[in-house]
Design a protein around this motif. Sequence first.
Motif, PDB file in Angstrom:
ATOM      1  N   ILE A 264     -24.511 138.410  21.452  1.00  0.00           N
ATOM      2  CA  ILE A 264     -23.663 138.837  20.333  1.00  0.00           C
ATOM      3  C   ILE A 264     -23.467 137.665  19.377  1.00  0.00           C
ATOM      4  CG2 ILE A 264     -21.357 139.601  19.677  1.00  0.00           C
ATOM      5  CD1 ILE A 264     -21.299 141.240  22.223  1.00  0.00           C
ATOM      6  N   SER A 265     -23.886 137.870  18.129  1.00  0.00           N
ATOM      7  CA  SER A 265     -23.896 136.811  17.121  1.00  0.00           C
ATOM      8  C   SER A 265     -23.082 137.231  15.904  1.00  0.00           C
ATOM      9  CB  SER A 265     -25.342 136.513  16.705  1.00  0.00           C
ATOM     10  OG  SER A 265     -25.398 135.584  15.640  1.00  0.00           O
ATOM     11  N   GLY A 266     -22.135 136.399  15.505  1.00  0.00           N
ATOM     12  CA  GLY A 266     -21.379 136.640  14.286  1.00  0.00           C
ATOM     13  C   GLY A 266     -22.187 136.197  13.076  1.00  0.00           C
ATOM     14  N   ALA A 267     -22.498 137.138  12.199  1.00  0.00           N
ATOM     15  CA  ALA A 267     -23.356 136.850  11.051  1.00  0.00           C
ATOM     16  C   ALA A 267     -22.537 136.372   9.854  1.00  0.00           C
ATOM     17  CB  ALA A 267     -24.160 138.084  10.661  1.00  0.00           C
ATOM     18  N   ILE A 268     -22.996 135.279   9.266  1.00  0.00           N
ATOM     19  CA  ILE A 268     -22.368 134.651   8.103  1.00  0.00           C
ATOM     20  C   ILE A 268     -23.353 134.691   6.946  1.00  0.00           C
ATOM     21  CG2 ILE A 268     -21.494 132.453   7.189  1.00  0.00           C
ATOM     22  CD1 ILE A 268     -20.830 131.722  10.133  1.00  0.00           C
ATOM     23  N   GLY A 269     -22.860 134.951   5.757  1.00  0.00           N
ATOM     24  CA  GLY A 269     -23.703 134.890   4.573  1.00  0.00           C
ATOM     25  C   GLY A 269     -23.284 133.747   3.678  1.00  0.00           C
TER      26      GLY A 269
END
Length: 318
Positions: free
Chosen positions: A121-126
């Motif tokens: 599970i990876s928290g995606a950042i833009g």
Amino acid sequence: MTKYRSGLPQHHGGIFLTDGGLETTLIFHHGIELPHFAAFVLLDSADGRRQLKQYYESYLAVARDHGTGFVLDSPTWRASADWGAKLGYDAAALASVNRRSIEFLGELRSGWERPNMPCVISGAIGPRGDGYKAGDMDAAEAEAYHAAQIDSFVEAGADMVAAYTLNSIDEAIGVVRAAGARAIPVAISFTVETDGRLPKGVTLREAIEAVDHATQEAAEYFMINCAHPTHFDSALKSDEKWMRRIHGIRANASTRSHKELDESDTLDSGDAIDLGRRYASLRRSFSGIRILGGCCGTDHSHVAAICEACITPRALTA
């Protein structure tokens, strides 16, 4: 919920899939309106969560059928302060939706993970600004800006965080430092123009080496996303040390430039079979590239084609 934060399984061999062009799939294939290209708003309704669940499960099924691992990236590429403000989300609302994005992925993992299919599970950042235009923050500003989103991911139990479509060395350094201060693994994914360079002319080598130098190689690995393989394959050098830091590709389906994609009101889905062959070629040259997914214009059929082109009995046990 945290399961792999102290030891990411994608470091231990085998292919890991991830998803494709979340926003372009939802907009063009499902007719869903995403203001400011923000998919995280779907978490605020039952129907939106249902749409997201169907989206992710189409990719998880590909991983299950091919015996690969999977990296579940949250739908939070736009869920940072500046973009949130444009969408009417204050700091508390953003913190809530970022936490809920990780909880949502945790529910998916509980239903899909198998012994031969670890799901990270990876928290995606833009990027703070436009993914196609170089930002102007220094590293300290970037660290402070992205810290709040990373805090939410940590609190919710994410295994790692990953910053996508970055085009600035300083912003990448800031993200890595913010993650390091919170003891959560971080991956950095740069985007490039058709010449294989970041928007201000910086090469991938220069960007990766600069981030590693400034952070003592604190990033878990680097990736490339939101560009077609023809845009960057000539920039990759098999005999150079920095290349060993690139572990993943999330390419666009289209060979068009960022400017052309921005100006188009139709979806260019490219050629999935050709895209798969190009991934296989990259894998033959760079065996460390094992995280495979897509970006703009790709859907689960593209990721299936990529997987089928790349997978071998050796790849499952490498």
